[in-house]
Design an enzyme around this catalytic site. Sequence first.
Site, PDB file in Angstrom:
ATOM      1  N   SER A 131       0.845  -1.198   0.000  1.00 56.73           N
ATOM      2  CA  SER A 131       0.000   0.000   0.000  1.00 56.73           C
ATOM      3  C   SER A 131       0.876   1.242   0.000  1.00 56.73           C
ATOM      4  O   SER A 131       2.014   1.210   0.484  1.00 56.73           O
ATOM      5  CB  SER A 131      -0.880  -0.014   1.257  1.00 56.73           C
ATOM      6  OG  SER A 131      -1.517   1.230   1.461  1.00 56.73           O
ATOM      7  N   TYR A 144      -1.683   0.288  10.165  1.00 57.20           N
ATOM      8  CA  TYR A 144      -1.739  -0.454   8.914  1.00 57.20           C
ATOM      9  C   TYR A 144      -0.491  -0.187   8.072  1.00 57.20           C
ATOM     10  O   TYR A 144       0.132  -1.117   7.544  1.00 57.20           O
ATOM     11  CB  TYR A 144      -2.994  -0.058   8.149  1.00 57.20           C
ATOM     12  CG  TYR A 144      -3.165  -0.706   6.798  1.00 57.20           C
ATOM     13  CD1 TYR A 144      -3.693  -1.989   6.685  1.00 57.20           C
ATOM     14  CD2 TYR A 144      -2.817  -0.032   5.630  1.00 57.20           C
ATOM     15  CE1 TYR A 144      -3.861  -2.583   5.446  1.00 57.20           C
ATOM     16  CE2 TYR A 144      -2.984  -0.616   4.384  1.00 57.20           C
ATOM     17  CZ  TYR A 144      -3.502  -1.894   4.296  1.00 57.20           C
ATOM     18  OH  TYR A 144      -3.661  -2.475   3.059  1.00 57.20           O
TER      19      TYR A 144
END
Length: 218
Positions: A131, A144
Site C-alpha cells: 500500500s 496499517y
Amino acid sequence: MTKTALITGASRGLGLALARSLAGAGWNLVLTARGAGDLERAAAELGATAVPGDVTDPEHVRRLATAVPSLDLLVNNASDLGVTPLPPLADYPLAAFRALLETNVTAPLALVQATLPALRARGGAIVNVTSDAATGAYEGWGGYGATKAALEQLSNVLAAEEPGVRVWWVDPGEMNTRMLADAVGAEEAASAADPAKVAAALSDLIAARPASGRVSLQ
C-alpha cells in the site's frame, strides 16, 4: 504446461478479481480466505480449489503448502485494516497492533517459507500486496502502514536472497473494496478504482515477469 497460483484473500476485492483474471488466462488456482461460503462460491465459478481458513493459523499454512506441491505463483493478498475508526498512533491499542502484524507481516512470511521449495523448483514468483500507506505519512494509517512497510522490507530482502524467484511488492492504489469503505466510508470508496481494472494490470505484470522490485499499479 498449466501454471498454478495460490491466492490468499481470494473471496472478494482484488484477490477475487485477480483469480478471475488468471482463470481466464488458463491458470490452475488454489484460493483461500476466512469466509468459507464466499470462497467456495468463487472457486465453483472459476473451477478452482478452495481451502478456507485463517492464514495466521500455522496448521492452515501447512494445508495450503500441501495443496500446492507444484507452484508457480504465490499472491499474499490477505490483509487486515486493523482498528476502525482509524486511530492515531498515540491511541493505538497494542494488542490490536500485534494482531495486525500477525496477519499482515508474519502470515505472508510463513506462507513464503512454506511454499519456497515449490516456487524455487518452478522458477516461480511471489506477489506481496502492499500500500502507499507503507511510504506515506497519512494520519490514522500508522498501524496499517507500519505493517505494510514491514512487508515491503521483507520482500526487498527476500528478492536479494532468492534470485531464482521473482518477488514483487505491489502497491495497487486505492480500490473500491470493503476494506477501503471501512476506512474512509462507502461514498469516498465508490470513487476509487475498480479492482477488476487493477487485477488486469497485475495480471499483465505477472505475465511480463519483470525483475524483482516494488511496483505501483496506479
